[in-house]
Scaffold this motif. Structure first.
Motif, PDB file in Angstrom:
ATOM      1  N   ARG A 109       2.782   1.579  -3.416  1.00 21.42           N
ATOM      2  CA  ARG A 109       1.884   2.295  -4.595  1.00 21.42           C
ATOM      3  C   ARG A 109       1.699   3.695  -4.438  1.00 21.42           C
ATOM      4  O   ARG A 109       1.396   4.566  -5.097  1.00 21.42           O
ATOM      5  N   ARG A 110       1.627   4.185  -3.059  1.00 19.90           N
ATOM      6  CA  ARG A 110       1.267   5.570  -2.797  1.00 19.90           C
ATOM      7  C   ARG A 110       2.272   6.363  -2.707  1.00 19.90           C
ATOM      8  O   ARG A 110       2.266   7.657  -3.275  1.00 19.90           O
ATOM      9  N   MET A 152       6.482  -6.167  -6.406  1.00 18.49           N
ATOM     10  CA  MET A 152       6.831  -4.886  -6.703  1.00 18.49           C
ATOM     11  C   MET A 152       7.237  -4.387  -7.847  1.00 18.49           C
ATOM     12  O   MET A 152       7.176  -3.348  -8.868  1.00 18.49           O
ATOM     13  N   GLU A 160       0.859  -1.241  -0.124  1.00 16.95           N
ATOM     14  CA  GLU A 160       0.230  -0.003   0.012  1.00 16.95           C
ATOM     15  C   GLU A 160       0.926   1.308   0.087  1.00 16.95           C
ATOM     16  O   GLU A 160       0.514   2.294  -0.720  1.00 16.95           O
ATOM     17  N   LYS A 197       5.492   5.753  -4.224  1.00 22.56           N
ATOM     18  CA  LYS A 197       6.351   5.407  -5.465  1.00 22.56           C
ATOM     19  C   LYS A 197       8.250   5.616  -4.866  1.00 22.56           C
ATOM     20  O   LYS A 197       8.657   6.447  -5.381  1.00 22.56           O
ATOM     21  N   GLU A 247       5.280  -4.231 -10.937  1.00 24.41           N
ATOM     22  CA  GLU A 247       4.490  -3.020 -11.060  1.00 24.41           C
ATOM     23  C   GLU A 247       5.475  -1.668 -11.604  1.00 24.41           C
ATOM     24  O   GLU A 247       5.139  -0.891 -12.163  1.00 24.41           O
ATOM     25  N   GLU A 248       6.683  -1.858 -10.998  1.00 24.39           N
ATOM     26  CA  GLU A 248       7.763  -0.828 -11.117  1.00 24.39           C
ATOM     27  C   GLU A 248       8.796  -1.693 -11.510  1.00 24.39           C
ATOM     28  O   GLU A 248       9.761  -1.442 -10.692  1.00 24.39           O
TER      29      GLU A 248
END
Length: 231
Positions: A59-60, A84, A56, A62, A87-88
């Motif tokens: 994602r918030r 992780m 959480e 970065k 996603e990135e």
């Protein structure tokens, strides 16, 4: 890891990198925040003590870098690293763990981490690792580097390695807990999973290791635990 005061290394004052600290021990996270302030060039964007909270905050906020523990409630650090990075892909992960095993270092690096350190490494080495991975390099401490080279030359020769290669990262966590004498309910509580999920993992472990029954799984896990402790 010793949290002593040190002279900060030379850093680029223009580039401040955001760091997320993921570890289930509040005292260790507190120490890491202090160390990053001493090192300079880093800003703590968040702290998390479990996998879901870490995701959480990740994602918030970065972050540029994640300092990741291996053993976490709900999701171990290797799996969390994979999630992780999916996603990135440009994220930089440095695993800082209590485990003194090249197997964990290999799993972390294969998952995409850029470095692996034990928690009792010196702060000087942490600073060096952060500088290296911040420059898109890889960093593994010398003692792990030596073991990884040896493993590359003699892969598959050791009893523990032959077991560990067959298991997924989550199965390895369960297998290690079995070797430490924990029962199904205790393992479920430690990993924040359901009893049914742990039973499924135990069944997969039994099948992969070709064990006759649950008692043999326990014996294999304890044998491996004793092997690691005596190494």
């Amino acid at each position: 890891m010793t949290f002593e005061t040190i002279s900060p290394p030379v850093t680029n004052p223009v580039s401040v990198r955001k760091v997320l600290i993921v570890d289930d021990h509040p005292a260790f996270r507190y120490g890491m925040v202090r160390l990053l302030k001493q090192l300079g060039g880093f800003e703590v964007s968040g702290e998390a003590g479990d996998g879901m909270t870490a995701l959480e905050i990740f994602r918030r906020t970065k972050p540029d870098i994640v300092l990741m523990d291996i053993s976490l409630p709900g999701c171990d650090g290797v799996e969390l690293t994979k999630m992780m990075l999916s996603e990135e892909p440009g994220l930089t992960v440095l695993v800082v763990s209590m485990y003194d095993e090249s197997n964990y270092a290999l799993r972390a690096l294969r998952a995409g981490a850029k470095g692996y350190l034990r928690k009792d490494e010196s702060i000087t080495e942490l600073g060096t690792a952060l500088q290296r991975i911040s420059s898109h390099g890889l960093y593994v401490s010398q003692r792990f580097s030596d073991r990884l080279v040896f493993k590359a030359i003699h892969s598959g020769e050791d009893l523990g390695d032959s077991y560990l290669r067959m298991l997924s990262d989550r199965e390895l966590e369960v297998f290690r807990a079995i070797g430490q004498g924990l029962g199904t309910r205790e393992i479920a509580e430690r990993l924040c999973l359901s009893i049914k999920t742990i039973e499924t993992h135990r069944a997969h472990i039994k099948r992969k290791l070709r064990a006759e029954d649950s008692n043999e799984v326990v014996k294999l896990a304890r044998d491996l635990q004793n092997l690691k402790e005596s190494a």
